[in-house]
Design an enzyme around this catalytic site. Structure first.
Site: not given
Ligand code: XBP
Length: 256
Positions: A12, A10
């Site tokens: 974020d 992952d």
């Molecule tokens: C986390 C998310 C993303 C980010 C924002 O993704 O849900 O939506 O918060 O990015 P992960 P975007 O934990 O799967 O990496 O605004 O580009 O969606």
């Protein structure tokens, strides 16, 4: 005995504290640029993180908290306006990454380099926009770092975002590997649900937004990957004598 062949990360909250250091300020700056009085506090953003996907998150916010919202006259529908806001937000996120404002979490660079040195393949499975992944990796690991990952499964590449398993299934299909030969790395309950539904053993590194979430189905829950001189805090699971996460521990967990 299942041999470890790949690590699927992952982004974020796992590779970096992007929600705190990048996404939330970028959303707020995009709202200000559009002349909106919307401001997502850290607390409110933690609630909104229940919704995967930035565009989906904005829509959820409007539906939950902006019942009298009036679409600006130069937009034909709410989806078009959300796409506009999200594109602005992504441009700010990329600026913050380029300015070095979004550092990697402890042990991430060490673990990635050890995996490459030992022939363990790498992949990404994230909900965030591909451009954000590129900005984060290039500005922390260098211009060629995207090539370290055989597949970068991201954002709208799949129809259903986490907690649906789609994004991890997409990564496994492109790796042409069975989940038994891989480990997933996540930071949220949504991510854990996504990875485990794809058949993957999952390692959780918690953060301030997620440490209270349910990680009962995780293989291991730790504070972060740690470093030899900065051990992780073990929250749950069999880490043996390890006090930082490395390929030896990854192989032991994959085999167990
Ligand atoms: C986390 C998310 C993303 C980010 C924002 O993704 O849900 O939506 O918060 O990015 P992960 P975007 O934990 O799967 O990496 O605004 O580009 O969606």
């Amino acid at each position: 005995m299942a041999q470890l062949k790949a690590l699927i990360f992952d982004v974020d909250g796992t590779l970096a504290e992007t929600e705190r250091d990048g996404h939330r300020p970028a959303f707020n700056q995009a709202f200000a640029d559009a002349g909106l009085d919307w401001h997502w506090s850290a607390e409110r953003y933690g609630e909104l993180l229940e919704v995967s996907g930035g565009k989906e998150r904005i829509r959820a916010f409007v539906q939950q908290s902006q019942p009298n919202f009036v679409l600006p006259s130069d937009f034909t529908d709410l989806d078009a306006f959300i796409r506009h806001l999200h594109a602005t937000k992504t441009s700010y996120y990329k600026q913050y990454a380029a300015a070095g404002k979004i550092p990697l979490r402890p042990g991430v660079e060490r673990l990635l380099n050890e995996a490459k040195a030992k022939g363990v393949r790498l992949a990404i499975a994230t909900t965030t926009t591909p451009a954000n992944v590129q900005a984060l990796l290039e500005n922390t690991l260098g211009p060629n770092s995207l090539d370290w990952f055989e597949v970068i499964a991201a954002g709208d590449m799949v129809p259903h975002k986490k907690p649906a398993p789609d994004i991890f299934e997409y990564a496994l299909a492109h790796l042409k590997l069975s989940p038994e030969n891989c480990l997933a790395f996540e930071d949220t309950n949504n991510g854990l649900l996504s990875a485990t539904q794809a058949g993957l053993k999952t390692i959780i590194t918690v953060n301030d937004y997620t440490r209270q979430q349910d990680f009962s189905d995780a293989t291991l829950v730790i504070s972060d990957f740690g470093e030899p001189d900065a051990p992780f805090h073990l929250i749950s699971g069999p880490a043996g004598t390890a006090n930082y996460f490395d390929i030896a521990l990854a192989q032991a967990l994959c085999t167990a």
